[in-house]
Design a protein around this motif. Sequence first.
Motif, PDB file in Angstrom:
ATOM      1  N   PRO B  13       0.829  -1.215   0.000  1.00  0.00           N
ATOM      2  CA  PRO B  13       0.000   0.000   0.000  1.00  0.00           C
ATOM      3  C   PRO B  13       0.862   1.264   0.000  1.00  0.00           C
ATOM      4  CG  PRO B  13       0.095  -0.950   2.201  1.00  0.00           C
ATOM      5  CD  PRO B  13       0.919  -1.839   1.325  1.00  0.00           C
ATOM      6  N   TYR B  14       0.356   2.308  -0.613  1.00  0.00           N
ATOM      7  CA  TYR B  14       1.035   3.600  -0.597  1.00  0.00           C
ATOM      8  C   TYR B  14       0.090   4.657  -0.051  1.00  0.00           C
ATOM      9  CZ  TYR B  14       4.322   1.243  -3.668  1.00  0.00           C
ATOM     10  OH  TYR B  14       5.229   0.363  -4.173  1.00  0.00           O
ATOM     11  N   ASP B  15       0.697   5.752   0.470  1.00  0.00           N
ATOM     12  CA  ASP B  15      -0.111   6.842   1.018  1.00  0.00           C
ATOM     13  C   ASP B  15      -0.843   7.586  -0.091  1.00  0.00           C
ATOM     14  OD1 ASP B  15       0.656   6.283   3.573  1.00  0.00           O
ATOM     15  OD2 ASP B  15       2.348   7.697   3.547  1.00  0.00           O
ATOM     16  N   ALA B  16      -2.088   7.931   0.205  1.00  0.00           N
ATOM     17  CA  ALA B  16      -2.866   8.734  -0.742  1.00  0.00           C
ATOM     18  C   ALA B  16      -2.470  10.201  -0.576  1.00  0.00           C
ATOM     19  CB  ALA B  16      -4.352   8.542  -0.468  1.00  0.00           C
ATOM     20  N   PRO B  17      -2.672  11.005  -1.618  1.00  0.00           N
ATOM     21  CA  PRO B  17      -2.419  12.447  -1.494  1.00  0.00           C
ATOM     22  C   PRO B  17      -3.464  13.073  -0.550  1.00  0.00           C
ATOM     23  CG  PRO B  17      -3.426  11.901  -3.618  1.00  0.00           C
ATOM     24  CD  PRO B  17      -3.174  10.610  -2.914  1.00  0.00           C
ATOM     25  N   PRO B  18      -3.267  14.282  -0.015  1.00  0.00           N
ATOM     26  CA  PRO B  18      -2.136  15.174  -0.298  1.00  0.00           C
ATOM     27  C   PRO B  18      -0.872  14.794   0.480  1.00  0.00           C
ATOM     28  CG  PRO B  18      -3.649  16.193   1.267  1.00  0.00           C
ATOM     29  CD  PRO B  18      -4.266  14.889   0.880  1.00  0.00           C
ATOM     30  N   LEU B  19       0.261  15.046  -0.151  1.00  0.00           N
ATOM     31  CA  LEU B  19       1.538  14.861   0.527  1.00  0.00           C
ATOM     32  C   LEU B  19       2.545  15.799  -0.113  1.00  0.00           C
ATOM     33  CD1 LEU B  19       3.362  12.885  -1.592  1.00  0.00           C
ATOM     34  CD2 LEU B  19       1.663  11.253  -0.803  1.00  0.00           C
ATOM     35  N   SER B  20       3.650  16.012   0.592  1.00  0.00           N
ATOM     36  CA  SER B  20       4.661  16.882   0.010  1.00  0.00           C
ATOM     37  C   SER B  20       6.046  16.371   0.362  1.00  0.00           C
ATOM     38  CB  SER B  20       4.426  18.332   0.433  1.00  0.00           C
ATOM     39  OG  SER B  20       5.210  18.642   1.544  1.00  0.00           O
ATOM     40  N   PHE B  21       7.014  16.718  -0.467  1.00  0.00           N
ATOM     41  CA  PHE B  21       8.386  16.239  -0.276  1.00  0.00           C
ATOM     42  C   PHE B  21       9.346  17.213  -0.960  1.00  0.00           C
ATOM     43  CE2 PHE B  21       6.809  14.528  -4.220  1.00  0.00           C
ATOM     44  CZ  PHE B  21       7.881  14.577  -5.096  1.00  0.00           C
ATOM     45  N   THR B  22      10.617  17.047  -0.647  1.00  0.00           N
ATOM     46  CA  THR B  22      11.647  17.843  -1.310  1.00  0.00           C
ATOM     47  C   THR B  22      12.314  16.970  -2.356  1.00  0.00           C
ATOM     48  OG1 THR B  22      12.015  18.993   0.765  1.00  0.00           O
ATOM     49  CG2 THR B  22      13.717  19.236  -0.923  1.00  0.00           C
ATOM     50  N   ASP B  23      12.351  17.439  -3.625  1.00  0.00           N
ATOM     51  CA  ASP B  23      12.942  16.596  -4.674  1.00  0.00           C
ATOM     52  C   ASP B  23      14.462  16.735  -4.673  1.00  0.00           C
ATOM     53  OD1 ASP B  23      13.663  18.860  -6.063  1.00  0.00           O
ATOM     54  OD2 ASP B  23      12.424  18.462  -7.820  1.00  0.00           O
ATOM     55  N   ARG B  24      15.124  15.989  -5.569  1.00  0.00           N
ATOM     56  CA  ARG B  24      16.590  15.962  -5.567  1.00  0.00           C
ATOM     57  C   ARG B  24      17.203  17.299  -5.951  1.00  0.00           C
ATOM     58  NH1 ARG B  24      16.665  10.780  -8.937  1.00  0.00           N
ATOM     59  NH2 ARG B  24      15.722   9.327  -7.459  1.00  0.00           N
ATOM     60  N   GLU B  25      16.397  18.199  -6.498  1.00  0.00           N
ATOM     61  CA  GLU B  25      16.883  19.539  -6.844  1.00  0.00           C
ATOM     62  C   GLU B  25      16.504  20.550  -5.773  1.00  0.00           C
ATOM     63  OE1 GLU B  25      18.394  20.306  -9.975  1.00  0.00           O
ATOM     64  OE2 GLU B  25      18.389  18.178 -10.494  1.00  0.00           O
ATOM     65  N   ASP B  26      16.097  20.046  -4.611  1.00  0.00           N
ATOM     66  CA  ASP B  26      15.734  20.916  -3.483  1.00  0.00           C
ATOM     67  C   ASP B  26      14.459  21.726  -3.692  1.00  0.00           C
ATOM     68  OD1 ASP B  26      17.132  20.485  -1.273  1.00  0.00           O
ATOM     69  OD2 ASP B  26      18.671  22.025  -1.603  1.00  0.00           O
ATOM     70  N   ARG B  27      13.609  21.257  -4.602  1.00  0.00           N
ATOM     71  CA  ARG B  27      12.335  21.934  -4.808  1.00  0.00           C
ATOM     72  C   ARG B  27      11.285  21.269  -3.912  1.00  0.00           C
ATOM     73  NH1 ARG B  27      13.351  21.315 -11.223  1.00  0.00           N
ATOM     74  NH2 ARG B  27      13.407  19.168 -10.471  1.00  0.00           N
ATOM     75  N   THR B  28      10.404  22.086  -3.351  1.00  0.00           N
ATOM     76  CA  THR B  28       9.309  21.525  -2.563  1.00  0.00           C
ATOM     77  C   THR B  28       8.171  21.174  -3.515  1.00  0.00           C
ATOM     78  OG1 THR B  28       9.918  22.853  -0.677  1.00  0.00           O
ATOM     79  CG2 THR B  28       7.682  21.933  -0.682  1.00  0.00           C
ATOM     80  N   VAL B  83      -3.999  12.829 -10.279  1.00  0.00           N
ATOM     81  CA  VAL B  83      -3.127  13.348  -9.239  1.00  0.00           C
ATOM     82  C   VAL B  83      -2.093  14.247  -9.906  1.00  0.00           C
ATOM     83  CG1 VAL B  83      -1.317  12.648  -7.636  1.00  0.00           C
ATOM     84  CG2 VAL B  83      -3.494  11.436  -7.639  1.00  0.00           C
ATOM     85  N   ILE B  84      -1.834  15.409  -9.286  1.00  0.00           N
ATOM     86  CA  ILE B  84      -0.913  16.379  -9.886  1.00  0.00           C
ATOM     87  C   ILE B  84       0.209  16.703  -8.897  1.00  0.00           C
ATOM     88  CG2 ILE B  84      -0.722  18.697 -10.910  1.00  0.00           C
ATOM     89  CD1 ILE B  84      -3.740  18.511 -11.553  1.00  0.00           C
ATOM     90  N   ALA B  85       1.447  16.763  -9.418  1.00  0.00           N
ATOM     91  CA  ALA B  85       2.600  17.204  -8.631  1.00  0.00           C
ATOM     92  C   ALA B  85       2.840  18.676  -8.939  1.00  0.00           C
ATOM     93  CB  ALA B  85       3.836  16.377  -8.979  1.00  0.00           C
ATOM     94  N   TRP B  86       2.849  19.503  -7.897  1.00  0.00           N
ATOM     95  CA  TRP B  86       2.954  20.952  -8.054  1.00  0.00           C
ATOM     96  C   TRP B  86       4.286  21.466  -7.535  1.00  0.00           C
ATOM     97  CZ3 TRP B  86      -0.878  23.564 -10.563  1.00  0.00           C
ATOM     98  CH2 TRP B  86      -2.130  22.926 -10.662  1.00  0.00           C
ATOM     99  N   ASP B  87       4.901  22.378  -8.280  1.00  0.00           N
ATOM    100  CA  ASP B  87       5.997  23.187  -7.777  1.00  0.00           C
ATOM    101  C   ASP B  87       5.429  24.604  -7.718  1.00  0.00           C
ATOM    102  OD1 ASP B  87       8.307  24.516  -7.170  1.00  0.00           O
ATOM    103  OD2 ASP B  87       9.256  24.204  -9.125  1.00  0.00           O
ATOM    104  N   GLY B  88       4.936  25.000  -6.539  1.00  0.00           N
ATOM    105  CA  GLY B  88       4.195  26.263  -6.459  1.00  0.00           C
ATOM    106  C   GLY B  88       2.933  26.144  -7.277  1.00  0.00           C
ATOM    107  N   ASP B  89       2.707  27.081  -8.231  1.00  0.00           N
ATOM    108  CA  ASP B  89       1.503  26.957  -9.056  1.00  0.00           C
ATOM    109  C   ASP B  89       1.818  26.395 -10.436  1.00  0.00           C
ATOM    110  OD1 ASP B  89       2.790  29.143 -10.029  1.00  0.00           O
ATOM    111  OD2 ASP B  89       1.185  30.584  -9.582  1.00  0.00           O
ATOM    112  N   GLU B  90       2.993  25.768 -10.553  1.00  0.00           N
ATOM    113  CA  GLU B  90       3.388  25.168 -11.822  1.00  0.00           C
ATOM    114  C   GLU B  90       3.274  23.649 -11.732  1.00  0.00           C
ATOM    115  OE1 GLU B  90       7.554  25.355 -14.117  1.00  0.00           O
ATOM    116  OE2 GLU B  90       6.652  27.307 -13.640  1.00  0.00           O
ATOM    117  N   VAL B  91       2.748  23.024 -12.785  1.00  0.00           N
ATOM    118  CA  VAL B  91       2.606  21.569 -12.784  1.00  0.00           C
ATOM    119  C   VAL B  91       3.944  20.925 -13.148  1.00  0.00           C
ATOM    120  CG1 VAL B  91       1.463  19.589 -13.831  1.00  0.00           C
ATOM    121  CG2 VAL B  91       0.161  21.674 -13.387  1.00  0.00           C
TER     122      VAL B  91
END
Lengths: 122, 184
Positions: B13-28, B83-91
């Motif tokens: 099983p995996y967690d359902a959204p919403p969730l947030s993380f920091t990617d390898r480029e340090d973006r939230t 499901v959408i991954a957001w960097d601020g208001d950018e997809v």
Amino acid sequence: MKVLLGIGGSDDSMRALETTVERTAEVGDDLTVAIVDNPSGERSREDMEARVTELLDERGVDAAVRALDGDPGSALVDLAENEGFDQLVLGGGETSPMGKIQIGNIAEFVLLNSHVTVTLVR
Amino acid sequence: MSDRTFSDAVADPYDAPPLSFTDREDRTIEVRAHDGSDEELEALVEMYDAFDPSDRAQGIPPGREDRIRDWLENILDEDCLNVIAWDGDEVAGHATLVPDGDAYELAIFVHQTYQRAGIGTRLIKALLGYGRESGVEKVWLTVERWNRAAVGLYQTVGFETSDAESFELEMTIRLAEPPDEEGG
């Protein structure tokens, strides 16, 4: 140009039929329509033949209509190569619920095996 | 086409959204279920309009704005799970489940500026978590066999190859036990 259109009763082959008859009416190709057994096709041979005749009549196009037995892909490639066709035309595949283009087994075989130019109608 | 095979075993099983993380480029990066709003639709159109055509898979995303809108209209339907991954208001990425009989077809797209940053894995896990939570039992997808990165991603999250005989590999995963009649 001598054109062989292969249809097997799926929706995409019916679209290819319409497009090819339309093109033949415009450019005067020498068209042969080969009806094959596509296990995943939804139409009977009789239905396909009736549709072919209807379209040819509608557009005033003269074409030979032949029924091919056996494995559809190899029967089409054989016929195209042995009788000097310039082009083998097939339906260009169905789309999945997602909208992904999926090429059928017959088209896969023909693309990889035909020495005659292949056209997939989209 | 409904003779697809699915594992008898239910995937992790995996967690359902919403969730947030920091990617390898340090973006939230925030992952959320699509809220159905026009704002989100427009942000998706913008992402797909700028999508690298060499990253297309079997004709999607389509290459022109009007076709993108037609395609999105189809897959953002209320029967579908998005499901959408957001960097601020950018997809940054978008993943979707589209109903197909008793199963769902999956696709995932990560914009080229957000690739190789770990977003795809998080996004697809979030989609599978969302799917499980929404009662989805079986999921399938097709992937071009040369696309090793994608095949690896699908294997990592639990997909298994179910058909290797066509141009594209078909892969499947089970998110839930079948309904009663096969249980026991």
